[in-house]
Scaffold this active site. Structure first.
Site, PDB file in Angstrom:
ATOM      1  N   GLY A 115       0.834  -1.193   0.000  1.00  0.00           N
ATOM      2  CA  GLY A 115       0.000   0.000   0.000  1.00  0.00           C
ATOM      3  C   GLY A 115       0.871   1.247   0.000  1.00  0.00           C
ATOM      4  O   GLY A 115       2.065   1.198   0.326  1.00  0.00           O
ATOM      5  N   CYS A 116       0.277   2.385  -0.347  1.00  0.00           N
ATOM      6  CA  CYS A 116       1.063   3.619  -0.441  1.00  0.00           C
ATOM      7  C   CYS A 116       1.550   4.084   0.929  1.00  0.00           C
ATOM      8  O   CYS A 116       2.743   4.389   1.110  1.00  0.00           O
ATOM      9  CB  CYS A 116       0.267   4.707  -1.150  1.00  0.00           C
ATOM     10  SG  CYS A 116      -1.361   5.072  -0.436  1.00  0.00           S
ATOM     11  N   TRP A 117       0.653   4.145   1.916  1.00  0.00           N
ATOM     12  CA  TRP A 117       1.061   4.546   3.261  1.00  0.00           C
ATOM     13  C   TRP A 117       2.093   3.588   3.853  1.00  0.00           C
ATOM     14  O   TRP A 117       3.120   4.036   4.392  1.00  0.00           O
ATOM     15  CB  TRP A 117      -0.162   4.649   4.182  1.00  0.00           C
ATOM     16  CG  TRP A 117      -1.079   5.796   3.906  1.00  0.00           C
ATOM     17  CD1 TRP A 117      -2.286   5.747   3.250  1.00  0.00           C
ATOM     18  CD2 TRP A 117      -0.894   7.167   4.282  1.00  0.00           C
ATOM     19  NE1 TRP A 117      -2.852   6.987   3.188  1.00  0.00           N
ATOM     20  CE2 TRP A 117      -2.021   7.883   3.825  1.00  0.00           C
ATOM     21  CE3 TRP A 117       0.107   7.846   4.957  1.00  0.00           C
ATOM     22  CZ2 TRP A 117      -2.181   9.248   4.021  1.00  0.00           C
ATOM     23  CZ3 TRP A 117      -0.039   9.222   5.156  1.00  0.00           C
ATOM     24  CH2 TRP A 117      -1.171   9.908   4.696  1.00  0.00           C
TER      25      TRP A 117
END
Length: 326
Positions: A115-117
């Site tokens: 995921g990006c986070w």
């Protein structure tokens, strides 16, 4: 040799960006499903089992369903959803995470795209927990702001059609206030912590790009490290990496002094600065007199945080030059 690729969910935000990054490559053949048969399970199963590699750009439940349709033991799978990021049998698709991670991705049949986070959080924190600069049981906090594209079609429509009754003029919006964000297991596992972080994300009025930030009270950590110790650990981990870089101590000091004043504004740390790339840049801002540090990751939530990472993983899995198309 040409490899055949099926992007299941190519009409979504991540799928479209992956397709754009793969367009025009002579080493790949992109196979698409007939739009009229998109919901036909037999047609999807035929494609899912008939190509060299599948990239899933689907909601979690749909991604699990797609995996269930794959009976071939030769098809390589990259799942861009969060459905399999901590699942047994899946390899985590962050090549820079560990020295042996690329080799693991190269051999894997099933790879879960980060995921990006968690990409920003893991990049900042894993080297520090690995070096025991931050204990695994530390009550860690992570904050930041992302472009609204990370919220999917509904949030994109809301921010881009703000004149409509269902739209919004919000400039900034915290979310995940129920403290049950789906990225938490991933951040705990790959960040190297015994428990999930306290995660306080937000979106801003810009389409893509992000800043991920971890504040650290150095005075309270067992070894009382200096900010230079943190930066050195990050720099050693990502030495020689093409896509993950660490700002020098001089650059961080210069940024801290930019438009300095009493408020200490940083003028040049733009969440959109790396948009359209597969790059991520890490910063360590410290005040050793106060024993405090702020760790910052800057990346494109749709680049290194999604589509760029998927293409990077695809290249590794197929034995192609890692930076091709990036």
């Amino acid at each position: 040799m040409t490899h055949s690729i099926f992007i299941d969910g190519e009409a979504g935000t991540t799928g479209l960006q992956i397709r754009d990054r793969l367009a025009g490559r002579a080493d790949l053949e992109i196979v698409s499903i007939d739009p009229a048969r998109r919901k036909d399970a037999d047609a999807r199963a035929e494609l899912l089992n008939g190509v060299d590699a599948v990239i899933l750009c689907l909601p979690d439940d749909a991604a699990k369903e797609a995996v269930g349709l794959i009976t071939s033991n030769t098809v390589r799978v990259i799942d861009a959803s969060s459905a399999h990021r901590t699942a047994s049998g899946w390899t985590y698709g962050f090549p820079e995470m560990d020295r042996d991670q690329r080799a693991a991705i190269r051999k894997a049949r099933l790879v879960s795209n980060p995921g990006c986070w968690p990409t920003g959080f893991t990049a900042l924190m894993r080297p520090l927990t690995q070096e025991n600069l931050v204990p695994a049981d530390w009550p860690i906090t992570v904050h930041g702001v992302s472009g609204y594209s990370g919220g999917g079609k509904g949030l994109i429509a809301e921010f881009e059609d703000h004149a409509a009754p269902a739209g919004t003029d919000d400039a900034y919006r915290p979310y995940g206030v129920n403290l049950q964000h789906k990225h938490l297991p991933e951040m705990k596992t790959f960040g190297g912590f015994d428990h999930p972080p306290l995660f306080t994300p937000a979106v801003g009025r810009f389409a893509q790009g992000m800043i991920v930030e971890v504040p650290l009270p150095l005075w309270a950590l067992p070894g009382k490290p200096k900010s230079a110790d943190l930066r050195e650990a990050l720099a050693d981990t990502y030495l020689g990496e093409a896509f993950v870089t660490v700002a020098s101590a001089e650059e961080c000091v210069a940024l801290q002094k930019a438009r300095a004043g009493a408020a200490g504004y940083v003028a040049d740390l733009d969440p959109q600065a790396l948009n359209g790339t597969n790059r991520m840049k890490l910063f360590v801002f410290g005040n050793d007199d106060r024993g405090e540090a702020r760790l910052v990751a800057q990346l494109d939530n749709l680049g290194k945080g999604a589509s760029g990472a998927a293409v990077q993983n695809l290249n590794i899995m197929l034995g192609l030059p890692e930076a091709t198309g990036l």
